[in-house]
Design a protein around this motif. Sequence first.
Motif, PDB file in Angstrom:
ATOM      1  N   UNK A 123       9.700 -43.242   2.365  1.00 21.19           N
ATOM      2  CA  UNK A 123       9.405 -44.490   3.063  1.00 21.19           C
ATOM      3  C   UNK A 123       8.711 -44.308   4.406  1.00 21.19           C
ATOM      4  N   UNK A 124       8.721 -43.094   4.944  1.00 23.60           N
ATOM      5  CA  UNK A 124       8.219 -42.906   6.303  1.00 23.60           C
ATOM      6  C   UNK A 124       7.342 -41.669   6.403  1.00 23.60           C
ATOM      7  N   UNK A 125       6.572 -41.628   7.477  1.00 20.02           N
ATOM      8  CA  UNK A 125       5.874 -40.398   7.866  1.00 20.02           C
ATOM      9  C   UNK A 125       6.409 -39.981   9.232  1.00 20.02           C
ATOM     10  N   UNK A 126       6.602 -38.686   9.396  1.00 14.16           N
ATOM     11  CA  UNK A 126       7.123 -38.152  10.648  1.00 14.16           C
ATOM     12  C   UNK A 126       5.968 -37.983  11.629  1.00 14.16           C
ATOM     13  N   UNK A 127       5.977 -38.772  12.678  1.00 16.64           N
ATOM     14  CA  UNK A 127       4.917 -38.720  13.684  1.00 16.64           C
ATOM     15  C   UNK A 127       5.168 -37.587  14.674  1.00 16.64           C
ATOM     16  N   UNK A 128       6.419 -37.441  15.080  1.00 13.26           N
ATOM     17  CA  UNK A 128       6.748 -36.412  16.061  1.00 13.26           C
ATOM     18  C   UNK A 128       8.234 -36.088  15.969  1.00 13.26           C
ATOM     19  N   UNK A 129       8.575 -34.834  16.163  1.00 15.77           N
ATOM     20  CA  UNK A 129       9.971 -34.420  16.282  1.00 15.77           C
ATOM     21  C   UNK A 129      10.101 -33.558  17.529  1.00 15.77           C
ATOM     22  N   UNK A 130      11.124 -33.839  18.297  1.00 12.03           N
ATOM     23  CA  UNK A 130      11.362 -33.115  19.537  1.00 12.03           C
ATOM     24  C   UNK A 130      12.783 -32.584  19.521  1.00 12.03           C
ATOM     25  N   UNK A 131      12.939 -31.297  19.777  1.00 10.42           N
ATOM     26  CA  UNK A 131      14.260 -30.706  19.934  1.00 10.42           C
ATOM     27  C   UNK A 131      14.504 -30.498  21.426  1.00 10.42           C
ATOM     28  N   UNK A 132      15.592 -31.068  21.912  1.00  9.06           N
ATOM     29  CA  UNK A 132      15.895 -31.021  23.334  1.00  9.06           C
ATOM     30  C   UNK A 132      17.241 -30.342  23.568  1.00  9.06           C
ATOM     31  N   UNK A 133      17.503 -30.031  24.825  1.00 11.83           N
ATOM     32  CA  UNK A 133      18.700 -29.256  25.135  1.00 11.83           C
ATOM     33  C   UNK A 133      19.181 -29.580  26.549  1.00 11.83           C
ATOM     34  N   UNK A 134      20.474 -29.344  26.749  1.00 12.95           N
ATOM     35  CA  UNK A 134      21.034 -29.445  28.094  1.00 12.95           C
ATOM     36  C   UNK A 134      20.616 -28.195  28.861  1.00 12.95           C
ATOM     37  N   UNK A 135      20.135 -28.395  30.095  1.00 17.09           N
ATOM     38  CA  UNK A 135      19.665 -27.281  30.914  1.00 17.09           C
ATOM     39  C   UNK A 135      20.615 -27.081  32.087  1.00 17.09           C
ATOM     40  N   UNK A 136      21.244 -25.919  32.119  1.00 15.96           N
ATOM     41  CA  UNK A 136      22.199 -25.571  33.170  1.00 15.96           C
ATOM     42  C   UNK A 136      23.264 -26.667  33.289  1.00 15.96           C
ATOM     43  N   UNK A 137      23.476 -27.186  34.484  1.00 17.31           N
ATOM     44  CA  UNK A 137      24.523 -28.194  34.669  1.00 17.31           C
ATOM     45  C   UNK A 137      23.951 -29.615  34.653  1.00 17.31           C
ATOM     46  N   UNK A 138      23.091 -29.882  33.673  1.00 12.01           N
ATOM     47  CA  UNK A 138      22.522 -31.217  33.532  1.00 12.01           C
ATOM     48  C   UNK A 138      21.273 -31.442  34.357  1.00 12.01           C
ATOM     49  N   UNK A 139      20.459 -30.412  34.483  1.00 12.67           N
ATOM     50  CA  UNK A 139      19.241 -30.507  35.293  1.00 12.67           C
ATOM     51  C   UNK A 139      17.995 -30.695  34.431  1.00 12.67           C
ATOM     52  N   UNK A 140      16.974 -31.268  35.049  1.00 17.42           N
ATOM     53  CA  UNK A 140      15.646 -31.254  34.463  1.00 17.42           C
ATOM     54  C   UNK A 140      15.098 -29.842  34.670  1.00 17.42           C
ATOM     55  N   UNK A 141      14.001 -29.528  33.996  1.00 18.53           N
ATOM     56  CA  UNK A 141      13.439 -28.184  34.120  1.00 18.53           C
ATOM     57  C   UNK A 141      12.813 -27.934  35.490  1.00 18.53           C
ATOM     58  N   UNK A 142      12.711 -28.974  36.304  1.00 15.73           N
ATOM     59  CA  UNK A 142      12.236 -28.775  37.678  1.00 15.73           C
ATOM     60  C   UNK A 142      13.339 -28.251  38.596  1.00 15.73           C
ATOM     61  N   UNK A 143      14.557 -28.095  38.067  1.00 17.85           N
ATOM     62  CA  UNK A 143      15.646 -27.534  38.844  1.00 17.85           C
ATOM     63  C   UNK A 143      16.558 -28.547  39.495  1.00 17.85           C
ATOM     64  N   UNK A 144      16.267 -29.837  39.331  1.00 22.11           N
ATOM     65  CA  UNK A 144      17.056 -30.878  39.978  1.00 22.11           C
ATOM     66  C   UNK A 144      17.892 -31.626  38.942  1.00 22.11           C
TER      67      UNK A 144
END
Length: 306
Positions: A123-144
């Motif tokens: 029924x669908x086409x997959x447009x995009x799949x993103x695998x994400x993760x928790x970084x350190x103690x809940x930070x963005x990859x910019x460190x904050x």
Amino acid sequence: MTQPQKGICAESNLHAQYLLLNVIDDDSQAVRAKLARVLDIFDWYENEHYEAMVTGVIAVGAGYWSELYEGLIPTELTAFPRMQCEDRSAPDTGTDLFIQIRADRLDICHAIGSEVMELLHLHVELVEQIKAFRYLDGRDLNGFIYAQDNPRGMKRRQVAIIDARQDADFAGGSYIHVQRFRHDLRRWKSLSERQQEQVMGVTREYNQPSPEQSDSSHSVRACAPGSDDGHHDLLKQGMPYGDLLIQGLFFISCAASAQPFKAMLHSQIVGNAEGDYDRWLDFTSAETGGAYFAPALTFIRQQAAS
């Protein structure tokens, strides 16, 4: 009682998988039935692997809602509010469906995603799949620390879930906005820690307001002020993603109204009358964007039988 989807207000997990899908089947009844079965997949893994803290969200795109569910439309469900100001932009690349899978085990996220795609593949086409993760103690990859202004405790439900007084037909639902940001971390890391804290408006180590916080700081511009008590009317559920070549943040906001996200986006991109915009946007850019609605569990199951 109308029951919201569990993933809307759930606390953060270690891993996530985001599926963005377009529907290629005109049989809306079949799609409605399959979406209810996706909920069954979530439930099975939640019960079978309780230690993984599995949650999921099914959200329907603003442009596809009327095709899938004839009749009533959530009051504030409209297309993603695309914006452009100078070199800052928020594009609308919305899909028909958005499915969020989160767990504390990467293998469980993968297993659920595989079953969901096996169920929906006709029924669908997959447009995009993103695998994400928790970084350190809940930070963005910019460190904050990410989403330091998130509501806590019972306030999460009040902010993210529609109640019957707001929209009786869609009580238990939530307005979802997503954006995939790509960071320029090489350029970001060329700044000193003090310069980074000026951009973010908070200290990196302790997440306290920076003495040099300004109206162009991210912590100021990326907040949608509440209507009464000064709290913020968005629940941010995004997580970092990436590898050694590409890094960014998959942003997700859940709210009982679509207006706070629009206000926040305008504050970041256009800024105020003095020209203060979100300076973090000099180091990251939104490559995608979409507006969705995540109806209550009760709604999805009832519509599957209609």
